[in-house]
Scaffold this motif. Structure first.
Motif, PDB file in Angstrom:
ATOM      1  N   THR A  18       0.821  -1.221   0.000  1.00 56.31           N
ATOM      2  CA  THR A  18       0.000   0.000   0.000  1.00 56.31           C
ATOM      3  C   THR A  18       0.848   1.261   0.000  1.00 56.31           C
ATOM      4  OG1 THR A  18      -0.099  -0.078   2.422  1.00 56.31           O
ATOM      5  CG2 THR A  18      -1.900  -1.137   1.195  1.00 56.31           C
ATOM      6  N   ASP A  19       2.169   1.135  -0.104  1.00 56.29           N
ATOM      7  CA  ASP A  19       3.053   2.306  -0.057  1.00 56.29           C
ATOM      8  C   ASP A  19       2.937   3.164  -1.318  1.00 56.29           C
ATOM      9  OD1 ASP A  19       3.943   1.636   2.405  1.00 56.29           O
ATOM     10  OD2 ASP A  19       5.875   0.815   1.745  1.00 56.29           O
ATOM     11  N   SER A  20       3.220   4.457  -1.138  1.00 53.79           N
ATOM     12  CA  SER A  20       3.294   5.392  -2.244  1.00 53.79           C
ATOM     13  C   SER A  20       4.666   6.052  -2.202  1.00 53.79           C
ATOM     14  CB  SER A  20       2.198   6.457  -2.139  1.00 53.79           C
ATOM     15  OG  SER A  20       2.297   7.392  -3.193  1.00 53.79           O
ATOM     16  N   LEU A  21       5.341   6.078  -3.357  1.00 52.46           N
ATOM     17  CA  LEU A  21       6.696   6.617  -3.415  1.00 52.46           C
ATOM     18  C   LEU A  21       6.726   7.973  -4.104  1.00 52.46           C
ATOM     19  CD1 LEU A  21       8.873   3.525  -4.356  1.00 52.46           C
ATOM     20  CD2 LEU A  21       8.592   4.577  -2.121  1.00 52.46           C
ATOM     21  N   TRP A  22       7.588   8.853  -3.613  1.00 53.84           N
ATOM     22  CA  TRP A  22       7.797  10.180  -4.191  1.00 53.84           C
ATOM     23  C   TRP A  22       8.800  10.035  -5.332  1.00 53.84           C
ATOM     24  CZ3 TRP A  22       5.385  14.695  -3.443  1.00 53.84           C
ATOM     25  CH2 TRP A  22       5.999  15.873  -3.895  1.00 53.84           C
ATOM     26  N   LEU A  23       8.338  10.231  -6.572  1.00 54.06           N
ATOM     27  CA  LEU A  23       9.172   9.939  -7.728  1.00 54.06           C
ATOM     28  C   LEU A  23       9.515  11.165  -8.575  1.00 54.06           C
ATOM     29  CD1 LEU A  23       7.475   6.668  -8.993  1.00 54.06           C
ATOM     30  CD2 LEU A  23       9.465   6.900  -7.523  1.00 54.06           C
ATOM     31  N   ARG A  24       9.409  12.348  -7.991  1.00 53.09           N
ATOM     32  CA  ARG A  24       9.640  13.559  -8.776  1.00 53.09           C
ATOM     33  C   ARG A  24      11.016  13.547  -9.435  1.00 53.09           C
ATOM     34  NH1 ARG A  24       8.600  19.182  -5.928  1.00 53.09           N
ATOM     35  NH2 ARG A  24       6.460  18.604  -6.492  1.00 53.09           N
ATOM     36  N   ASP A  25      12.040  13.199  -8.699  1.00 52.35           N
ATOM     37  CA  ASP A  25      13.401  13.206  -9.240  1.00 52.35           C
ATOM     38  C   ASP A  25      13.966  11.794  -9.382  1.00 52.35           C
ATOM     39  OD1 ASP A  25      13.564  16.052  -9.325  1.00 52.35           O
ATOM     40  OD2 ASP A  25      13.865  16.059  -7.153  1.00 52.35           O
ATOM     41  N   CYS A  26      13.074  10.831  -9.478  1.00 47.60           N
ATOM     42  CA  CYS A  26      13.528   9.451  -9.554  1.00 47.60           C
ATOM     43  C   CYS A  26      13.938   9.086 -10.980  1.00 47.60           C
ATOM     44  CB  CYS A  26      12.431   8.509  -9.081  1.00 47.60           C
ATOM     45  SG  CYS A  26      12.849   6.770  -9.256  1.00 47.60           S
ATOM     46  N   HIS A  27      15.116   8.523 -11.105  1.00 45.01           N
ATOM     47  CA  HIS A  27      15.587   8.008 -12.387  1.00 45.01           C
ATOM     48  C   HIS A  27      15.681   6.487 -12.354  1.00 45.01           C
ATOM     49  CE1 HIS A  27      16.424  12.059 -13.720  1.00 45.01           C
ATOM     50  NE2 HIS A  27      17.130  12.268 -12.640  1.00 45.01           N
ATOM     51  N   THR A  28      16.031   5.936 -11.187  1.00 47.17           N
ATOM     52  CA  THR A  28      16.185   4.494 -11.049  1.00 47.17           C
ATOM     53  C   THR A  28      15.687   4.041  -9.683  1.00 47.17           C
ATOM     54  OG1 THR A  28      18.155   4.542 -12.454  1.00 47.17           O
ATOM     55  CG2 THR A  28      17.792   2.551 -11.171  1.00 47.17           C
ATOM     56  N   LEU A  29      14.934   2.956  -9.672  1.00 53.14           N
ATOM     57  CA  LEU A  29      14.525   2.303  -8.431  1.00 53.14           C
ATOM     58  C   LEU A  29      15.391   1.061  -8.232  1.00 53.14           C
ATOM     59  CD1 LEU A  29      10.624   2.335  -8.600  1.00 53.14           C
ATOM     60  CD2 LEU A  29      12.062   3.695  -7.092  1.00 53.14           C
ATOM     61  N   HIS A  30      15.823   0.836  -7.009  1.00 51.52           N
ATOM     62  CA  HIS A  30      16.603  -0.358  -6.679  1.00 51.52           C
ATOM     63  C   HIS A  30      15.759  -1.248  -5.778  1.00 51.52           C
ATOM     64  CE1 HIS A  30      20.273   1.355  -8.385  1.00 51.52           C
ATOM     65  NE2 HIS A  30      19.918   2.492  -7.806  1.00 51.52           N
ATOM     66  N   LEU A  31      15.629  -2.516  -6.187  1.00 51.47           N
ATOM     67  CA  LEU A  31      14.842  -3.478  -5.417  1.00 51.47           C
ATOM     68  C   LEU A  31      15.750  -4.593  -4.911  1.00 51.47           C
ATOM     69  CD1 LEU A  31      11.788  -3.965  -7.835  1.00 51.47           C
ATOM     70  CD2 LEU A  31      12.129  -2.155  -6.130  1.00 51.47           C
ATOM     71  N   THR A  32      15.482  -5.028  -3.689  1.00 46.91           N
ATOM     72  CA  THR A  32      16.148  -6.209  -3.137  1.00 46.91           C
ATOM     73  C   THR A  32      15.080  -7.168  -2.624  1.00 46.91           C
ATOM     74  OG1 THR A  32      18.143  -5.007  -2.504  1.00 46.91           O
ATOM     75  CG2 THR A  32      17.728  -7.092  -1.405  1.00 46.91           C
ATOM     76  N   VAL A  33      15.067  -8.378  -3.191  1.00 47.62           N
ATOM     77  CA  VAL A  33      14.087  -9.385  -2.816  1.00 47.62           C
ATOM     78  C   VAL A  33      14.794 -10.471  -2.019  1.00 47.62           C
ATOM     79  CG1 VAL A  33      12.372 -11.030  -3.653  1.00 47.62           C
ATOM     80  CG2 VAL A  33      12.787  -8.913  -4.925  1.00 47.62           C
ATOM     81  N   THR A  34      14.225 -10.799  -0.866  1.00 48.67           N
ATOM     82  CA  THR A  34      14.801 -11.824   0.007  1.00 48.67           C
ATOM     83  C   THR A  34      13.853 -13.017   0.094  1.00 48.67           C
ATOM     84  OG1 THR A  34      15.841 -10.079   1.334  1.00 48.67           O
ATOM     85  CG2 THR A  34      15.758 -12.288   2.294  1.00 48.67           C
ATOM     86  N   ASP A  35      14.413 -14.235   0.016  1.00 47.15           N
ATOM     87  CA  ASP A  35      13.556 -15.416   0.047  1.00 47.15           C
ATOM     88  C   ASP A  35      13.114 -15.745   1.467  1.00 47.15           C
ATOM     89  OD1 ASP A  35      15.795 -16.456   1.236  1.00 47.15           O
ATOM     90  OD2 ASP A  35      15.965 -18.186  -0.116  1.00 47.15           O
ATOM     91  N   GLU A  36      12.282 -16.792   1.593  1.00 45.17           N
ATOM     92  CA  GLU A  36      11.702 -17.142   2.891  1.00 45.17           C
ATOM     93  C   GLU A  36      12.756 -17.489   3.928  1.00 45.17           C
ATOM     94  OE1 GLU A  36       7.275 -18.881   2.083  1.00 45.17           O
ATOM     95  OE2 GLU A  36       8.949 -20.255   1.761  1.00 45.17           O
ATOM     96  N   SER A  37      13.857 -18.096   3.491  1.00 46.77           N
ATOM     97  CA  SER A  37      14.900 -18.477   4.454  1.00 46.77           C
ATOM     98  C   SER A  37      15.668 -17.275   4.969  1.00 46.77           C
ATOM     99  CB  SER A  37      15.872 -19.468   3.796  1.00 46.77           C
ATOM    100  OG  SER A  37      16.614 -18.822   2.748  1.00 46.77           O
ATOM    101  N   GLY A  38      15.585 -16.177   4.234  1.00 45.96           N
ATOM    102  CA  GLY A  38      16.334 -14.996   4.629  1.00 45.96           C
ATOM    103  C   GLY A  38      17.795 -15.067   4.251  1.00 45.96           C
ATOM    104  N   GLU A  39      18.186 -16.114   3.513  1.00 42.59           N
ATOM    105  CA  GLU A  39      19.597 -16.300   3.175  1.00 42.59           C
ATOM    106  C   GLU A  39      19.921 -15.885   1.737  1.00 42.59           C
ATOM    107  OE1 GLU A  39      20.394 -20.371   3.916  1.00 42.59           O
ATOM    108  OE2 GLU A  39      20.213 -20.208   6.111  1.00 42.59           O
ATOM    109  N   MET A  40      18.932 -15.922   0.844  1.00 40.35           N
ATOM    110  CA  MET A  40      19.187 -15.590  -0.557  1.00 40.35           C
ATOM    111  C   MET A  40      18.497 -14.289  -0.927  1.00 40.35           C
ATOM    112  SD  MET A  40      18.801 -19.318  -2.410  1.00 40.35           S
ATOM    113  CE  MET A  40      19.247 -18.585  -3.989  1.00 40.35           C
ATOM    114  N   THR A  41      19.230 -13.426  -1.645  1.00 46.57           N
ATOM    115  CA  THR A  41      18.679 -12.155  -2.095  1.00 46.57           C
ATOM    116  C   THR A  41      18.943 -11.983  -3.594  1.00 46.57           C
ATOM    117  OG1 THR A  41      20.717 -10.949  -1.580  1.00 46.57           O
ATOM    118  CG2 THR A  41      19.030 -11.074   0.148  1.00 46.57           C
ATOM    119  N   LYS A  42      18.107 -11.169  -4.224  1.00 45.43           N
ATOM    120  CA  LYS A  42      18.275 -10.825  -5.631  1.00 45.43           C
ATOM    121  C   LYS A  42      18.028  -9.334  -5.788  1.00 45.43           C
ATOM    122  CE  LYS A  42      18.674 -11.376 -10.117  1.00 45.43           C
ATOM    123  NZ  LYS A  42      19.941 -11.763 -10.779  1.00 45.43           N
TER     124      LYS A  42
END
Length: 374
Positions: free
Chosen positions: A58-82
């Motif tokens: 439900t979040d809303s992001l302020w993107l006025r000066d946004c050029h790139t978004l960086h995402l980090t996804v973590t799996d259920e074990s909490g050990e692997m990220t992408k």
């Protein structure tokens, strides 16, 4: 943002909307709809080089000066990220409006030419002109067309009627006397047998593989026919339709599905009428007229200029029209690789002198580097 499609490259960790957001899109506050697979435990988001924050749906992001978004996804074990980089591709200029500026410091050849045209190959642009009944060629840096140098040529005589260049740089010149010349470096020219009474060059291509096909128009038994010259072997083809242009058309070599194609736009028919059509061929033998809306292409008896923007591949055709006794510059454009065409808004009133000259020397600078929007 739900209407915007993003392509995901999992291998390289990139996400981008290949179709740019419209000019003027307000990005002050946008609800990003981001979902993950059920195996994902946590998603974190950072804007540009900012800090990562846990993301809630439900979040809303302020993107006025946004050029790139960086995402980090973590799996259920909490050990692997992408990690993913999300690029928001949007126009920062009005893509349908072009402002033309006269380039200062350009030292164009001082020519009193009866014919002039510009072709490109590699990092060079070549100006071919007829001065005093003889053909001369100049060369310049395509990306910085400031200084033009006269090319010393040999083996070439007579006045150029047309020039065609294949993708590997092989060039052909047809003279007013009907002689055909060939060169691989624009300097040394060799006369070759045209094979028939050739009246126009429709374009050259490297096809079939390892061969060169030169598409032609010629006179046969009082009829105007298509013809080809493949590695020196001439062959007559079908009779050309009466609506097919015979002079002052703009020809273009391009690629579609990794295959060379030829495109012919505008020009004048054998009856002397302005042609507002687009023809394409995949082999130089068979030509297809595209179905266009009425007056989609400017009807001009003078040669126009056909250029493409390197950023998005859009095509633009500029030509002069006479309306109510006034000469005006008209433009048509295509955003689907030349399949459909629309009229664009041109300058009001009489065509400015610099643009009238540019149509005579097919929009010299724009033909070199593409139309540059500002």
């Amino acid at each position: 943002m739900s209407s915007v499609f993003f392509s995901i490259d999992h291998k390289n960790g990139t996400i981008i909307n290949k179709k740019a957001l419209p000019y003027g899109t307000v990005l002050d506050s946008v609800m990003m709809h981001i979902s993950t697979a059920t195996s994902a435990k946590k998603l974190q988001v950072a804007i540009n080089d900012g800090e990562y924050h846990d993301w809630q749906t439900t979040d809303s992001l302020w993107l006025r000066d946004c050029h790139t978004l960086h995402l980090t996804v973590t799996d259920e074990s909490g050990e692997m990220t992408k990690n993913y980089a999300v690029t928001l591709n949007h126009y920062d200029y009005e893509p349908t409006t072009f402002v033309w500026n006269l380039m200062s410091g350009v030292a164009l050849p001082d020519l009193n030419a009866t014919y002039a045209d510009v072709v490109t190959h590699g990092d060079k642009a070549y100006l071919v002109a007829v001065v005093g009944g003889s053909t001369v060629l100049y060369a310049t840096d395509k990306n910085n067309p400031m200084l033009w140098s006269l090319l010393p040529t040999s083996g070439l005589t007579g006045a150029c009627r047309q020039i065609a260049v294949a993708e590997d740089g092989r060039a052909w010149i047809l003279t007013e006397a009907g002689k055909l010349y060939q060169s691989d470096n624009f300097a040394q020219w060799t006369e070759v047998a045209p094979g028939g009474n050739v009246s126009a060059l429709l374009g050259g291509m490297v096809w079939p593989q390892g061969s060169h096909t030169l598409a032609l128009l010629g006179e046969k038994d009082g009829k105007l026919c298509f013809a080809t010259n493949i590695d020196g072997v001439f062959a007559w083809r079908e009779e050309a339709p009466k609506s097919f242009p015979v002079r002052n058309f703009s020809a273009q070599l391009y690629r579609s599905n990794n295959h060379p194609m030829l495109r012919v736009v505008g020009g004048v028919s054998r009856a002397g009428e302005a042609v507002d059509s687009v023809w394409i061929s995949s082999n130089g033998n068979d030509w297809i007229a595209l179905k266009l809306d009425s007056a989609a292409i400017p009807a001009s008896v003078e040669k126009g200029a056909l250029v493409a923007t390197s950023s998005d591949g859009n095509l633009y055709y500029y030509a002069t029209e006479y309306r109510e006794g006034v000469k005006r510059l008209a433009v048509s454009y295509s955003t689907d690789k030349g399949i459909t065409w629309r009229r664009g808004g041109g300058p009001r009133g009489c065509c400015p002198p610099i643009l009238c000259m540019a149509v005579g020397i097919p929009l010299l600078l724009s033909a070199l580097s593409g139309v540059v929007p500002t």
